[in-house]
Enzyme design. Structure first.
Site, PDB file in Angstrom:
ATOM      1  N   CYS A 175       0.836  -1.212   0.000  1.00 23.53           N
ATOM      2  CA  CYS A 175       0.000   0.000   0.000  1.00 23.53           C
ATOM      3  C   CYS A 175       0.870   1.261   0.000  1.00 23.53           C
ATOM      4  O   CYS A 175       0.546   2.248   0.650  1.00 23.53           O
ATOM      5  CB  CYS A 175      -0.947   0.017   1.197  1.00 23.53           C
ATOM      6  N   ASN A 176       1.982   1.216  -0.722  1.00 23.67           N
ATOM      7  CA  ASN A 176       2.881   2.360  -0.816  1.00 23.67           C
ATOM      8  C   ASN A 176       3.490   2.368  -2.210  1.00 23.67           C
ATOM      9  O   ASN A 176       4.661   2.054  -2.405  1.00 23.67           O
ATOM     10  CB  ASN A 176       3.975   2.286   0.250  1.00 23.67           C
TER      11      ASN A 176
END
Length: 796
Positions: A424-425
């Site tokens: 999630c980055n």
């Protein structure tokens, strides 16, 4: 082994030598109390498991859950919005927890307010919606929302709220913030009415990089500006990853907004977070929606609403998760009692991370090529610049990246829990892996989405592997992980491990220090943390004999058999060949993940081999068990009697038990289950077999069967697949059949023999469910290869 010559390449890095060579004191553990004893007492469920995903979620200690449960059993906690005695108890306890949270971060109610949320994501959304944004106008360029590109998705997602107000969003690269020179007070608009917000993480959840907390004061004072615009800067410090293993002093670093999730710190409760708001900023926040408990007064018939006075009461819509809030008290108590505080956790976890980083970066192939590529902005020199997170990809001897999905599957076989993907980055993933914006879009067009297993596209990685340590992590966890990497990549053809330490690098050991080294054992079974997992030979010895189906069923699929052993036959084929495809062995797996059932001929159904993967064992929550969670599944031996329409199930030490092949009319209770993300209708096979399985495994289990009237379709593979050819599946993964060519089995046997002290692999090695999973990667079957036809393997 002291004084003896270690096996060639067996030494990697001695922990004692590592600590001695360190330029700074390194702490391991928590004083006189044994970390091993803490693990045994508080985390006994980790026995045989190497958990290295603490950045995803850490684990709660047993004493925390026990004390919380006792608290609930001994007290009556009512809704805090009421005024009775139980409600007042809840209200007062919740307020006490607020004070405890602020004290944990070295501040007080005079400076900060605690707003409970569903997690850090909800806290970020709250700030995006309540921040006093100013839209552009004739006399103003409007507010700016700036965020570090090395930020969690939930931070980047705030820009969708700002876009709706026509507010400018500016992504800021870490290197730009690093290189920005501090300057005097930036220009401000005369009335100070133009607010801007800068968001950055205290610790990258991708690489563990720790960004300077001094940025908070510098940005707020206008000395370090993300963009050079007039106005007043506010700072949101995303502390979710950082505070899981480090102290945060808000009396020194006074961020305006601090979102966090408590499961990152305590492991329990989940789904509860908070937004810490600087009280100087709180009056500027704007509220639109109001829910239960937030109104001092309102009218239903007209637009009249007066919010409550306190910040928390104004923004906590509805009834908060008050029992979970009460659980936080026991989380703080347990954490301090077990570790002595966050500073100790910070030092302990960094020591493990630095040790693992040093050993991992020193691993070399015989050619000198590195085994891994580590993605980091630091050299793990200090916990001030690096958290206990290591992000990397594994390389082959030629320097090509091995897909993270393959690494993850291999780690699962060793019962090592890590995380893969982009975490999630996307910003950090792009920066470290060199993925352009165009490549991200191309990967999406190729079918790759966040969180899937598509790890390589055109030879380029779409993500990486991440390990992270928590306060209960041990040296044994780190060494088990290093042994796994060595076993996966550095085994030579003679069975000996081949780790190499680069010349001149810190930590190289002499042979006499091997007793304190990370050893890559040549015993494949003992190198895995799953010490009680049965070997393939142990499975094969007790399997039932090959059977002939017989009976009046649909035309059977024939498997030609001779008196030669399968390996002898395979050798003959490789030398001379027998012509087109020849099926030499026919296996089905009536119960998913259990032992194989070999036959010479067998009927076909509309879902493949009749009764293949029609049953599965589930736990008390109805979740399918595989050998990854329960290795002893391979000791369950099913035998199908088509004449009597029963399945006989055997296991060592248990009386055989019979199960009907079909459900008994209306008595079958339909329930919903999942297989490889697909929903399936199943029915319970009864209490008798459930009790039998529960006794064998020592925990509640049930046997369920896919309903005969339920159809589960196979997923289409590519655009070239003709319409109308969709196959219907039983409880298999993706296909009705799996073909494994004999040359692949021989190659697999050679590799396993090379990595074991005694070669135990036989032609029945495919009966081991884990090895069967490798069949998915077998080469295409040629016209002259003998093949083995089996039911498809379980999820890997």
């Amino acid at each position: 082994m002291a004084g003896e010559a270690a096996p060639r390449g067996a030494e990697l890095l001695g922990f004692a030598r590592f600590r001695e060579s360190s330029k700074q004191p390194l702490a391991y553990g928590y004083g006189p109390r044994s970390l091993r004893e803490l693990r045994q007492r508080e985390f006994s469920r980790l026995a045989g498991t190497v958990y290295l995903d603490h950045a995803g979620a850490t684990l709660f200690p047993q004493s925390q859950l026990t004390r919380f449960t006792n608290d609930l059993m001994e007290n009556v906690y009512g809704n805090p919005h009421s005024q009775n005695i139980s409600s007042r108890l809840t209200h007062d306890t919740v307020e006490h927890v607020r004070y405890r949270i602020l004290a944990h971060f070295h501040t007080s109610p005079e400076d900060y307010s605690v707003i409970f949320t569903a997690g850090s994501t909800a806290a970020l959304k709250l700030v995006a919606e309540a921040f006093p944004w100013v839209s552009p106008g004739p006399e103003s360029s409007g507010s700016h929302f700036c965020y570090l590109t090395d930020s969690h998705t939930s931070v980047v997602g705030m820009r969708k709220v700002t876009m709706a107000m026509n507010v400018t969003s500016v992504p800021v690269r870490p290197e730009d913030m690093w290189s920005a020179e501090t300057q005097g007070t930036a220009a401000r608009d005369p009335d100070g009415q133009l607010p801007h917000l800068f968001c950055y993480p205290a610790q990258s959840n991708f690489s563990g990089t720790r960004y300077p907390l001094s940025w908070i004061g510098e940005v707020k004072a206008g000395r370090r500006c993300p963009v050079n615009v007039p106005g007043k800067w506010f700072v949101l410090l995303d502390a979710a990853s950082y505070v899981s293993t480090s102290p945060l002093d808000l009396s020194v670093h006074q961020a305006d907004f601090v979102p966090l999730s408590f499961y990152k710190i305590f492991g329990f409760p989940t789904g509860l977070g908070a937004l810490l708001v600087n009280n100087r900023v709180a009056p500027l926040l704007r509220k639109t929606y109001f829910g239960g408990g937030t109104a001092a007064a309102y009218l239903a018939g007209e637009d009249f609403y007066i919010p409550r006075h306190s910040v928390a009461e104004r923004f906590e819509d509805g009834t908060i998760s008050f029992l979970d809030v009460i659980a936080l008290k026991h989380g703080f108590d347990a954490l301090e009692l077990l570790t002595g505080g966050m500073e100790n956790i910070k030092q302990h976890t960094f020591t493990l991370a630095q040790y693992t980083y040093t050993a991992l970066s020193a691993l070399r192939y015989p050619s000198g090529a590195p085994v891994v590529r580590i993605y980091s902005d630091s050299e793990f020199s200090s916990p001030e610049v690096q958290g206990p997170v290591i992000n990397f990809n594994v390389l082959d001897p030629s320097g090509n990246i091995i897909g993270y999905s393959q690494v993850d599957k291999m780690a699962n076989l060793y019962n090592i829990h890590l995380r893969t993907g982009c975490f999630c980055n996307t910003g950090a993933c792009q920066r470290h892996l060199g993925i352009s914006d165009e490549m991200v879009k191309k990967h999406l067009q190729a079918g790759h989405v966040c969180g899937d297993n598509v790890d390589l596209i055109d030879g380029q990685p779409t993500g990486s592997v991440r390990i992270s340590f928590g306060y209960m992590s041990t040296l044994e966890d780190a060494q088990a992980f290093l042994r796994f990497i060595i076993a996966m990549q550095l085994r030579g053809s003679d069975g000996q491990p081949l780790p190499q330490t680069a010349a001149g690098e810190a930590g190289a050991l002499s042979e006499s220090e091997a007793q304190d080294a990370v050893l890559a054992t040549t015993d494949r079974c003992s190198s895995s943390p799953q010490k009680e997992a049965p070997t393939a030979s142990g499975v094969c010895n007790d399997l039932p004999s090959t059977v002939d189906a017989g009976g009046s069923h649909p035309p059977p699929l024939m498997a030609t058999r001779t008196q030669q052993t399968p390996l002898e036959k395979a050798a003959g084929v490789l030398d001379g060949g027998l012509g087109p495809h020849v099926i030499t062995n026919l296996y089905l797996y009536p119960i998913k993940s259990c032992a194989a059932f070999e036959v010479t001929k067998w009927p076909l159904g509309n879902q493949g081999l009749l009764y293949d993967r029609s049953w599965m064992v589930v736990n008390h929550n109805g979740v399918c068990l595989s050998q990854k969670q329960e290795p002893r599944l391979c000791l369950i031996q099913p035998f199908i009697d088509l004449q009597q329409k029963i399945m006989v199930i055997r296991a060592k030490g248990m009386e055989p038990i019979e199960v009907p092949l079909e459900e008994e009319g209306e008595q079958a209770q339909i329930c919903q289950s999942k297989v490889c993300a697909d929903r399936v209708n199943t029915y319970n096979c009864g209490e008798k077999i459930s009790s039998w399985l529960s006794r064998f495994f020592g925990r509640p289990c049930q046997l369920i069967k896919q309903s005969s009237d339920f159809q589960r379709s196979a997923k289409r593979r590519g655009q070239d697949q003709p319409v109308g050819t969709t196959a219907f599946l039983s409880l298999v993964n993706e296909a009705q059949y799996l073909l494994i060519n004999r040359s692949s089995v021989l190659e697999l046997q050679q590799q396993l023999n090379a990595s074991t002290k005694e070669g135990f692999v036989t032609s029945k090695v495919i009966q081991n469910q884990r090895i069967l999973g490798l069949g998915n990667a077998s080469p295409c079957v040629s016209d002259e290869e003998i093949v083995i036809l089996v039911g498809h393997g379980s999820c890997t």
